[in-house]
Design a protein around this motif. Structure first.
Motif, short mmCIF file in Angstrom:
data_model
loop_
_atom_site.label_atom_id
_atom_site.label_comp_id
_atom_site.label_asym_id
_atom_site.label_seq_id
_atom_site.Cartn_x
_atom_site.Cartn_y
_atom_site.Cartn_z
N ARG A 18 67.00 7.23 41.14
CA ARG A 18 66.84 6.28 40.08
C ARG A 18 67.14 4.90 40.50
O ARG A 18 68.20 4.43 40.77
CB ARG A 18 67.73 6.47 38.85
CG ARG A 18 67.27 7.65 38.06
CD ARG A 18 68.09 7.98 36.92
NE ARG A 18 69.35 8.07 37.23
CZ ARG A 18 70.61 8.46 36.34
NH1 ARG A 18 70.25 8.68 35.10
NH2 ARG A 18 71.68 8.56 36.82
N PRO A 19 66.23 3.83 40.06
CA PRO A 19 66.44 2.36 40.68
C PRO A 19 67.28 1.78 39.61
O PRO A 19 67.85 0.74 39.99
CB PRO A 19 65.06 1.92 40.43
CG PRO A 19 64.23 2.58 39.63
CD PRO A 19 64.79 4.01 39.65
N GLY A 20 67.52 2.40 38.36
CA GLY A 20 68.44 1.76 37.48
C GLY A 20 67.74 0.92 36.41
O GLY A 20 66.59 1.07 36.28
N PHE A 21 68.59 0.55 35.28
CA PHE A 21 68.09 -0.08 34.27
C PHE A 21 67.04 -1.22 34.37
O PHE A 21 65.82 -1.02 33.99
CB PHE A 21 69.29 -0.67 33.51
CG PHE A 21 68.80 -1.23 32.15
CD1 PHE A 21 68.27 -0.59 31.34
CD2 PHE A 21 68.90 -2.57 31.88
CE1 PHE A 21 67.94 -1.02 29.98
CE2 PHE A 21 68.42 -3.38 30.77
CZ PHE A 21 68.04 -2.27 29.92
N PHE A 22 67.56 -2.26 35.56
CA PHE A 22 66.63 -3.66 35.67
C PHE A 22 65.46 -2.92 36.68
O PHE A 22 64.34 -3.54 36.58
CB PHE A 22 67.28 -4.36 36.37
CG PHE A 22 68.37 -5.10 35.34
CD1 PHE A 22 68.09 -5.61 34.40
CD2 PHE A 22 69.68 -4.86 35.60
CE1 PHE A 22 68.81 -6.60 33.54
CE2 PHE A 22 70.51 -5.52 34.63
CZ PHE A 22 70.17 -6.17 33.61
N GLY A 23 65.62 -2.07 37.41
CA GLY A 23 64.67 -1.26 38.14
C GLY A 23 63.53 -0.81 37.35
O GLY A 23 62.40 -0.80 37.41
N ASN A 24 63.97 -0.11 36.35
CA ASN A 24 62.97 0.55 35.19
C ASN A 24 62.19 -0.49 34.66
O ASN A 24 61.16 -0.35 34.11
CB ASN A 24 63.67 1.37 34.24
CG ASN A 24 64.11 2.72 35.01
OD1 ASN A 24 63.67 3.36 35.98
ND2 ASN A 24 65.29 3.32 34.25
N ILE A 25 62.95 -1.47 34.29
CA ILE A 25 62.32 -2.57 33.49
C ILE A 25 61.18 -3.37 34.28
O ILE A 25 60.06 -3.64 33.90
CB ILE A 25 63.26 -3.76 32.99
CG1 ILE A 25 64.14 -3.11 31.82
CG2 ILE A 25 62.57 -5.09 32.59
CD1 ILE A 25 65.43 -4.27 31.58
N ILE A 26 61.37 -3.50 35.73
CA ILE A 26 60.60 -3.99 36.59
C ILE A 26 59.36 -3.13 36.64
O ILE A 26 58.27 -3.69 36.50
CB ILE A 26 61.13 -4.50 37.69
CG1 ILE A 26 62.22 -5.60 37.60
CG2 ILE A 26 59.95 -4.72 38.90
CD1 ILE A 26 63.06 -6.08 38.72
N ALA A 27 59.55 -1.90 36.74
CA ALA A 27 58.50 -1.06 36.99
C ALA A 27 57.58 -0.87 35.59
O ALA A 27 56.28 -0.87 35.96
CB ALA A 27 58.96 0.32 37.26
N GLU A 28 58.14 -1.17 34.61
CA GLU A 28 57.54 -1.02 33.24
C GLU A 28 56.37 -2.40 33.19
O GLU A 28 55.43 -2.25 32.87
CB GLU A 28 58.19 -0.91 31.92
CG GLU A 28 58.77 0.55 31.92
CD GLU A 28 57.71 1.83 31.90
OE1 GLU A 28 56.80 1.47 31.06
OE2 GLU A 28 57.93 2.62 32.17
N LEU A 29 57.33 -3.43 33.52
CA LEU A 29 56.45 -4.73 33.41
C LEU A 29 55.14 -4.84 34.42
O LEU A 29 54.29 -5.52 34.21
CB LEU A 29 57.34 -5.98 33.66
CG LEU A 29 58.37 -6.02 32.55
CD1 LEU A 29 59.33 -7.14 32.89
CD2 LEU A 29 57.72 -6.73 31.27
N LYS A 30 55.29 -3.94 35.68
CA LYS A 30 54.11 -3.92 36.30
C LYS A 30 52.99 -3.22 35.73
O LYS A 30 51.85 -3.38 36.19
CB LYS A 30 54.67 -3.50 37.65
CG LYS A 30 55.43 -4.19 38.40
CD LYS A 30 55.71 -3.68 40.02
CE LYS A 30 56.89 -4.99 40.72
NZ LYS A 30 57.20 -4.12 42.10
N LYS A 31 53.35 -2.35 34.95
CA LYS A 31 52.31 -1.58 34.21
C LYS A 31 51.49 -2.37 33.11
O LYS A 31 50.56 -1.77 32.70
CB LYS A 31 52.80 -0.20 33.64
CG LYS A 31 53.45 0.77 34.52
CD LYS A 31 53.91 2.03 33.85
CE LYS A 31 54.82 2.81 35.06
NZ LYS A 31 55.49 3.80 34.16
N VAL A 32 52.31 -3.23 32.67
CA VAL A 32 51.41 -4.11 31.66
C VAL A 32 50.19 -4.82 31.90
O VAL A 32 50.07 -5.26 33.15
CB VAL A 32 52.42 -5.22 30.99
CG1 VAL A 32 51.87 -6.16 30.06
CG2 VAL A 32 53.57 -4.54 30.71
#
Length: 75
Positions: A18-32
């Motif tokens: 798991r990349p962590g909370f901020f890693g998940n945020i960055i991953a989701e923002l790349k999908k936008v």
């Protein structure tokens, strides 16, 4: 009483996977799918026109109702 049909706890992924909370945020923002400049400009103008129109309608309605109350109900 024993729980014979109890399910074992779900397997959790390892902490390193798991990349962590901020890693998940960055991953989701790349999908936008971000809007283009032209879309932003058009939508901004649309919001301003609608806001101005609604404000104008509400202002005229307020003025008209105030006029009616002052001249007919409070006379």
């Amino acid at each position: 009483m024993s729980k014979t049909n109890a399910k074992p706890p779900a397997n959790k992924p390892a902490a390193a996977a798991r990349p962590g909370f901020f890693g998940n945020i960055i991953a989701e923002l790349k999908k936008v799918t971000w809007p283009t400049r032209d879309e932003i400009r058009k939508l901004t103008v649309m919001v301003l026109v609608v806001a101005f129109s609604v404000g104008l309608v509400l202002g005229v309605l307020d003025y008209g109702l105030s006029y009616l109350v002052d001249n007919f109900l409070l006379k």
